[in-house]
Motif scaffolding. Sequence first.
Motif, PDB file in Angstrom:
ATOM      1  N   ASP A 549       0.838  -1.200   0.000  1.00 34.19           N
ATOM      2  CA  ASP A 549       0.000   0.000   0.000  1.00 34.19           C
ATOM      3  C   ASP A 549       0.873   1.251   0.000  1.00 34.19           C
ATOM      4  O   ASP A 549       0.562   2.233  -0.691  1.00 34.19           O
ATOM      5  CB  ASP A 549      -0.916   0.015   1.224  1.00 34.19           C
ATOM      6  N   ARG A 550       1.925   1.214   0.807  1.00 26.73           N
ATOM      7  CA  ARG A 550       2.863   2.337   0.850  1.00 26.73           C
ATOM      8  C   ARG A 550       4.286   1.800   0.923  1.00 26.73           C
ATOM      9  O   ARG A 550       4.517   0.665   1.359  1.00 26.73           O
ATOM     10  CB  ARG A 550       2.607   3.234   2.061  1.00 26.73           C
ATOM     11  N   VAL A 551       5.226   2.647   0.556  1.00 28.22           N
ATOM     12  CA  VAL A 551       6.641   2.291   0.581  1.00 28.22           C
ATOM     13  C   VAL A 551       7.385   3.377   1.347  1.00 28.22           C
ATOM     14  O   VAL A 551       7.209   4.568   1.079  1.00 28.22           O
ATOM     15  CB  VAL A 551       7.229   2.167  -0.844  1.00 28.22           C
ATOM     16  N   ALA A 552       8.197   2.943   2.333  1.00 25.40           N
ATOM     17  CA  ALA A 552       9.067   3.872   3.069  1.00 25.40           C
ATOM     18  C   ALA A 552      10.495   3.617   2.598  1.00 25.40           C
ATOM     19  O   ALA A 552      10.990   2.493   2.657  1.00 25.40           O
ATOM     20  CB  ALA A 552       8.956   3.652   4.572  1.00 25.40           C
ATOM     21  N   VAL A 553      11.126   4.656   2.102  1.00 25.71           N
ATOM     22  CA  VAL A 553      12.502   4.550   1.607  1.00 25.71           C
ATOM     23  C   VAL A 553      13.439   5.094   2.677  1.00 25.71           C
ATOM     24  O   VAL A 553      13.257   6.230   3.145  1.00 25.71           O
ATOM     25  CB  VAL A 553      12.678   5.323   0.291  1.00 25.71           C
ATOM     26  N   MET A 554      14.428   4.284   3.060  1.00 31.25           N
ATOM     27  CA  MET A 554      15.365   4.696   4.105  1.00 31.25           C
ATOM     28  C   MET A 554      16.752   4.890   3.532  1.00 31.25           C
ATOM     29  O   MET A 554      17.188   4.167   2.619  1.00 31.25           O
ATOM     30  CB  MET A 554      15.416   3.649   5.225  1.00 31.25           C
ATOM     31  N   ALA A 555      17.460   5.854   4.119  1.00 29.90           N
ATOM     32  CA  ALA A 555      18.856   6.108   3.761  1.00 29.90           C
ATOM     33  C   ALA A 555      19.519   6.771   4.951  1.00 29.90           C
ATOM     34  O   ALA A 555      18.975   7.731   5.525  1.00 29.90           O
ATOM     35  CB  ALA A 555      18.957   7.001   2.526  1.00 29.90           C
ATOM     36  N   ALA A 556      20.653   6.221   5.369  1.00 28.61           N
ATOM     37  CA  ALA A 556      21.443   6.794   6.466  1.00 28.61           C
ATOM     38  C   ALA A 556      20.624   6.981   7.737  1.00 28.61           C
ATOM     39  O   ALA A 556      20.749   7.987   8.441  1.00 28.61           O
ATOM     40  CB  ALA A 556      22.073   8.122   6.048  1.00 28.61           C
TER      41      ALA A 556
END
Length: 586
Positions: A549-556
């Motif tokens: 349904d949703r996407v959480a993009v992580m970085a650092a």
Amino acid sequence: MTAARLPVADRAAVRRAYLDLARTDRRGTALVLLTTCLAATAALVPPWLIGRIVNLVESGTASTGSVDLLAVGILTSAAAGVLLTRQSRYLAHRFAERALAELREEFVDRTLALPTTVVERAGSGDLMARTTADIATIGGALRDAAPEVFVGVLQTLLILVAITLLDPLLGLCALAGIASLWWAARWYLRRARTAYLAEGAATSEMSESLAATVEGARTVEAFALGERRVRDGDLRVREAHRTRVHTLFLRNVLFPQMDFSYVLALGLVLMVGGLLHVNGSVTLGVVVSASLYTLQVVEPLARLLMWMESIQRSTASMARVKGVGNAGGDPPPGGTPGDDRIEVRSVRYAYPGREGSDAVRDVLEDVDLAVRPGERLAIVGPSGAGKSTLGRLLAGVDAPRVGSVTVGGVPVADLAPDELRRRIVLVTQEHHVFIGTLRDNLAIAAPDAPDARILDALDAVDAAWARALPEGLDTPLGAGNAELDAAQAQQLALARVLLADPHTVVLDEATALLDPTTARHAERAMAAVLAGRTVIAIAHRLHTAHYADRVAVMAAGRITELGSHDELVAADGAYAALWRSWHGAG
């Protein structure tokens, strides 16, 4: 980072533990005490009868009949002592095995009740050392040392009383010789517990280092870490050797003093007894009996002091075994969430060990996230971005350093274990096949589940191989029985999740070991079965994100993008680049 040591129990807790073991089998304890007392009493008879024979011979009134009668008494009492001693040891062994069974079950229960984070930080080496070496040490003490020490104390006291009854001055001489042991024993006892605790800790660290090297053998070989691991292993072995040499030094001080005390006691009794006999104060039979009693006290005292070392070891081991129950800290305050909404607010997190340094390096920084009940959320990003760490916080394995992670308004880490397991389950790449049948492996998640439900769960994760097993759900797995490959073992873990039926499932690369086709099938099946439940999927395979349904993009350690797949592709940011790269490669 060095594994965190599990705590040890204090002296009062150790005393209570031994008393509790005795109370669990009151009848067995009473029988051991009774037979031991009778055996110790029987051992007093022969020296006294020998003294009577000497007196009869010295006075010239001895006859063949009287001597033979006394000799029969000596043989009878000696035989009774042997039989009673044998019976007391048999009963002591039975009592010890029952007590050990109780202790092992309690240890397993306490270990399983520990928070996952405590077990992970402690490492397997410490737990393995406590459940093997420490419990074996306690078992040896319960079977052998405890009865021998009790017998030794009782016999020593009875013998000293017997000598004193023969002649108070001779009793005082025997006591004076034996009393020299008090100083050595006191010196030893002051140092022994600390020394044996240090030895146990060093053994745990050595086991942990060796286990880590063996388990990571392929990694060690791939990155040429052999010399480094050998140096670490040598360091742990040297420390274990140093602690064992120290405990050996303590014993080397104690045991020579034992020998000196025996010789001193016997010498005093013979010298003073001879002078008293010459002066006509005592008969020769009294001197002989007192000397025999003094010789006789050597054996129980030697047994007592030799087993004292085992008692000290077992006391230290009991402190380590009982200390496991203190590793979890205070129980969480608990609470009942109002709903299944998960909220992450201003979360910062640093792994233990890093916080102890001057500069704290957070692996998560100012993370905010709200997960609606029934939502499918995918968390993606490069390795080291903090995805798995966030998953552990969402599952209540760890608590944030700053900020909060709540479900229904209640901090996830504060939920009671049963409540937490009913609401949130974390599934990682790691999996385990327990020794037992296929049904046993799945019933862990749902003990009352009927076979039909178990088979449905297997079908849901495309585990068609399960129906092809020779004995079906009764097929034994592991340890020389049917072996499952990595993909099958992971399907087994996914089936457990379906049977557990939690409100929220956190999947941390849960299908990483499945081939792409099987993984897609399993994930689609799970999506269908988990309708109406919250699913948080942490994955590198972006097809998982495509169906979310949703996407959480992580970085650092931060969430840099949040939205549906189509929205993020249209935004042409980091996720769109990842999608193009993955889709093009596929």
